[in-house]
Design an enzyme around this catalytic site. Structure first.
Site, PDB file in Angstrom:
ATOM      1  N   LYS A   7       0.980  -1.126   0.122  1.00 24.75           N
ATOM      2  CA  LYS A   7      -0.358  -0.217  -0.129  1.00 24.75           C
ATOM      3  C   LYS A   7       0.762   1.194   0.232  1.00 24.75           C
ATOM      4  O   LYS A   7       2.141   1.057   0.346  1.00 24.75           O
ATOM      5  CB  LYS A   7      -1.274  -0.136   1.165  1.00 24.75           C
ATOM      6  N   TYR A  20     -12.645  -2.586  -3.933  1.00 25.03           N
ATOM      7  CA  TYR A  20     -12.686  -2.744  -2.351  1.00 25.03           C
ATOM      8  C   TYR A  20     -14.171  -3.079  -2.881  1.00 25.03           C
ATOM      9  O   TYR A  20     -15.479  -2.619  -1.315  1.00 25.03           O
ATOM     10  CB  TYR A  20     -12.442  -1.914  -1.750  1.00 25.03           C
ATOM     11  N   ASN A  34      -1.832   0.695   6.712  1.00 24.60           N
ATOM     12  CA  ASN A  34      -1.332  -1.567   7.097  1.00 24.60           C
ATOM     13  C   ASN A  34      -0.254  -2.026   6.342  1.00 24.60           C
ATOM     14  O   ASN A  34      -0.276  -2.827   6.849  1.00 24.60           O
ATOM     15  CB  ASN A  34      -2.701  -1.738   7.659  1.00 24.60           C
ATOM     16  N   HIS A  60      -2.191  -5.201   1.498  1.00 21.75           N
ATOM     17  CA  HIS A  60      -3.389  -6.300   1.260  1.00 21.75           C
ATOM     18  C   HIS A  60      -3.060  -7.318   0.660  1.00 21.75           C
ATOM     19  O   HIS A  60      -2.006  -7.813   0.464  1.00 21.75           O
ATOM     20  CB  HIS A  60      -4.452  -5.474   0.398  1.00 21.75           C
ATOM     21  N   GLU A 111      -9.342 -10.828  -7.173  1.00 18.92           N
ATOM     22  CA  GLU A 111      -8.207 -10.097  -7.187  1.00 18.92           C
ATOM     23  C   GLU A 111      -6.910 -10.288  -8.331  1.00 18.92           C
ATOM     24  O   GLU A 111      -7.113  -9.224  -8.808  1.00 18.92           O
ATOM     25  CB  GLU A 111      -7.841  -9.739  -5.607  1.00 18.92           C
TER      26      GLU A 111
HETATM   27  P1  CMP Z   1      -7.475  -4.293   3.698  1.00 19.05           P
HETATM   28  O1  CMP Z   1      -6.738  -6.019   4.448  1.00 19.05           O
HETATM   29  O2  CMP Z   1      -6.450  -4.087   2.719  1.00 19.05           O
HETATM   30  O3  CMP Z   1      -8.750  -5.017   3.651  1.00 19.05           O
HETATM   31  C1  CMP Z   1      -9.556  -3.482   3.556  1.00 19.05           C
HETATM   32  C2  CMP Z   1      -9.098  -2.966   4.199  1.00 19.05           C
HETATM   33  O4  CMP Z   1      -9.688  -1.784   5.416  1.00 19.05           O
HETATM   34  C3  CMP Z   1      -7.831  -3.107   5.226  1.00 19.05           C
HETATM   35  O5  CMP Z   1      -7.233  -3.886   5.170  1.00 19.05           O
HETATM   36  C4  CMP Z   1      -7.612  -1.902   6.270  1.00 19.05           C
HETATM   37  O6  CMP Z   1      -6.468  -0.941   5.838  1.00 19.05           O
HETATM   38  C5  CMP Z   1      -9.568  -0.827   5.976  1.00 19.05           C
HETATM   39  N1  CMP Z   1      -9.634  -0.515   7.305  1.00 19.05           N
HETATM   40  C6  CMP Z   1     -10.332   0.328   8.265  1.00 19.05           C
HETATM   41  N2  CMP Z   1     -10.859  -0.103   8.950  1.00 19.05           N
HETATM   42  C7  CMP Z   1     -11.242  -0.838   9.140  1.00 19.05           C
HETATM   43  C8  CMP Z   1     -12.105  -2.015  10.096  1.00 19.05           C
HETATM   44  N3  CMP Z   1     -12.335  -1.117  11.622  1.00 19.05           N
HETATM   45  N4  CMP Z   1     -12.209  -3.402  10.303  1.00 19.05           N
HETATM   46  C9  CMP Z   1     -11.162  -3.950   9.095  1.00 19.05           C
HETATM   47  N5  CMP Z   1     -10.513  -2.855   7.875  1.00 19.05           N
HETATM   48  C10 CMP Z   1     -10.638  -2.007   7.925  1.00 19.05           C
END
Ligand code: CMP
Length: 136
Positions: A12, A52, A115, A118, A129
């Site tokens: 990311k 998403y 974070n 993904h 995906e």
């Molecule tokens: P990712 O695995 O990319 O999938 C969806 C993303 O939403 C997740 O990582 C997080 O970076 C983001 N996100 C933000 N808030 C939340 C939340 N409360 N719960 C889960 N994902 C979240």
């Protein structure tokens, strides 16, 4: 039973910005996940919204799409034994503060939004995906 699988990984914007791509790929490599294809791209917010879509009813959806389209990302096809679950194990929990020691999100994640990576959450989503980013 172990199965040779492919999964999609995204590095990311927060991790690309901090030049962490090489370190993250070396974690995959050391754990027998081979980077089969890789490309650095910058997607639009509409493309992020499409990617998403499963999260469209969530309160964080708009911010998530804004964030994924805020800078360059690297998308990769990873291949290896049980690649879907193995990649998820290496990434750690979604929120870096809950992630296990030495996982990618624990090492590099800044927040639940930033974070760093993904990874597909199932074989079915991995196929979708991968197709999203790599179909011709
Ligand atoms: P990712 O695995 O990319 O999938 C969806 C993303 O939403 C997740 O990582 C997080 O970076 C983001 N996100 C933000 N808030 C939340 C939340 N409360 N719960 C889960 N994902 C979240």
């Amino acid at each position: 039973m172990s199965k040779l699988q492919q999964t999609l990984s995204i590095i990311k914007p927060d991790a690309i910005e901090r030049n962490l791509s090489g370190e993250i790929k070396s974690i995959f490599d050391k754990n027998n996940l081979k980077v089969k294809e890789s490309k650095k791209i910058h997607i639009t917010k509409d493309e992020a919204a499409e990617f998403y879509k499963v999260h469209q009813s969530k309160p964080f959806y708009n911010d998530l799409c804004t964030y994924l389209s805020s800078g360059p990302i690297e998308v990769m096809i990873l291949e290896g034994e049980n690649a879907v679950s193995e990649n998820r194990r290496l990434m750690g929990a979604t929120d870096p503060k809950n992630a296990e020691e030495n996982t990618i999100r624990k090492l590099y994640g800044i927040s639940i939004d930033k974070n760093s990576v993904h990874g597909s959450d199932s074989m079915e989503n991995a196929a979708k995906e991968i197709d999203f980013f790599f179909k011709n």
